[in-house]
Design a protein around this motif. Structure first.
Motif, short mmCIF file in Angstrom:
data_model
loop_
_atom_site.label_atom_id
_atom_site.label_comp_id
_atom_site.label_asym_id
_atom_site.label_seq_id
_atom_site.Cartn_x
_atom_site.Cartn_y
_atom_site.Cartn_z
N ARG A 162 0.84 -1.20 0.00
CA ARG A 162 0.00 0.00 0.00
C ARG A 162 0.87 1.24 0.00
N LEU A 163 1.84 1.27 0.88
CA LEU A 163 2.66 2.47 1.05
C LEU A 163 3.63 2.69 -0.10
N HIS A 164 4.20 1.61 -0.63
CA HIS A 164 5.24 1.75 -1.66
C HIS A 164 4.72 1.69 -3.08
N VAL A 165 3.53 1.13 -3.29
CA VAL A 165 3.01 0.97 -4.65
C VAL A 165 1.71 1.74 -4.85
N GLN A 166 0.67 1.37 -4.12
CA GLN A 166 -0.64 1.98 -4.37
C GLN A 166 -0.65 3.47 -4.05
N VAL A 217 8.04 0.72 -8.69
CA VAL A 217 8.19 2.18 -8.67
C VAL A 217 9.10 2.64 -9.81
N ILE A 218 10.20 1.92 -10.03
CA ILE A 218 11.12 2.30 -11.09
C ILE A 218 10.44 2.23 -12.46
N ASN A 219 9.81 1.10 -12.74
CA ASN A 219 9.18 0.93 -14.05
C ASN A 219 7.98 1.84 -14.24
N PHE A 220 7.21 2.02 -13.20
CA PHE A 220 6.08 2.94 -13.27
C PHE A 220 6.56 4.37 -13.55
N SER A 221 7.60 4.80 -12.85
CA SER A 221 8.11 6.16 -13.03
C SER A 221 8.61 6.37 -14.45
N LYS A 222 9.33 5.38 -14.99
CA LYS A 222 9.83 5.49 -16.36
C LYS A 222 8.67 5.55 -17.36
N ALA A 223 7.64 4.74 -17.13
CA ALA A 223 6.49 4.74 -18.04
C ALA A 223 5.74 6.07 -17.97
#
Length: 274
Positions: free
Chosen positions: A110-114, A157-163
């Motif tokens: 929850r804290l790190h992804v959602q 987080v890394i892949n989401f941020s890049k996308a």
């Protein structure tokens, strides 16, 4: 009041506090987000006195819907636009997946992804409408390794941020995943992690990490890995099989235990605990 405002989650210690100091030093007004209201107010008063900026505090538990909604409301306020969002709040787990509770694992995700996803969704929509804005998501070099649910979350987080960066860059918004290694903060102690077996070269200074992250974000980078040592390490990890990475992590933890320390691998390493 400044024309630029930054929202920082998990602001009261470690990387979050370093972001607050450096952004206040750059003339940003701040919205500081954490669970500890007393600590937040003390921090806000000190920053206002030292840097002559305006600092608001937002007491919120970011593993709850109400806490996240309170931050989203501030991010979407058209009367007081936010120039920079720093998703920094986080914690680690001291136990392996099968030894932890489902509640602990759910809260970690929850804290790190959602939570970062929801805050990015709100912030990026407001920023793209203005065609200007910046987002920094604190990830970790752990996100390049298959070692834990923490590392899996940071990989997301890394892949989401890049996308997201690729989607909004043409609209004037920059999204950066900041991927430090071990940082000298309260994170490990408050997460119940013993990292006494870590080598000296692994430790980074919070102010240096934040300085590099802000510079990378200002330069339009989608990722930032502070320090040449960790840059070389993450580059090498791309060519190593998962089994070898897991063996190396296990061996380092085992070596630490032989030295009298019950050290966790360098996976709970990015942001400080709130």
């Amino acid at each position: 009041m400044s024309s630029h405002t930054a929202v920082i989650t998990g602001s009261t210690a470690g990387l979050g506090a370093a972001f607050a100091r450096q952004l206040a030093g750059q003339g940003y007004d701040l919205v500081l987000v954490a669970r500890d209201g007393g600590r937040l107010r003390t921090q806000a008063e000190a920053l206002e006195a030292q840097y002559s900026v305006h600092v608001d505090v937002l007491v919120a538990d970011l593993v709850t819907d109400d806490g996240v909604a309170a931050v989203q409301e501030r991010l979407s306020d058209p009367r007081h636009p936010v120039s920079l969002l720093v998703n920094n709040a986080g914690h680690g787990l001291s136990s392996d997946f099968l030894d932890s509770t489902l509640d602990d694992e759910r809260n970690l995700l929850r804290l790190h992804v959602q939570t970062p996803m929801e805050l990015c969704h709100t912030a990026a929509r407001a920023m793209t409408r203005r065609r200007a804005g910046r987002i920094i998501n604190v990830a970790s070099v752990a996100g390049f390794t298959p070692t834990s649910t923490y590392s899996a979350a940071k990989s997301w987080v890394i892949n989401f941020s890049k996308a997201l960066h690729s989607q909004v860059h043409d609209d004037g918004v920059v999204v950066t995943a900041l991927c430090p290694g071990l940082v000298r903060t309260e994170f490990h102690e408050r997460s119940g992690l013993d990292v006494s077996g870590a080598k000296r070269w692994m430790w980074l200074d919070a102010d240096d990490v934040v300085r590099e992250g802000l510079a990378a974000n200002a330069a339009g980078a989608s990722t930032s890995v502070p320090s040449r040592s960790y840059q070389a390490l993450t580059a090498g990890l791309r060519f190593m099989p998962d089994s070898l990475v897991q063996w190396a992590v296990s061996k380092r933890a085992g070596d630490a235990e032989q030295d009298g320390a019950s050290a966790a691998p360098p996976r709970e390493t990015s942001d400080d605990a709130r």
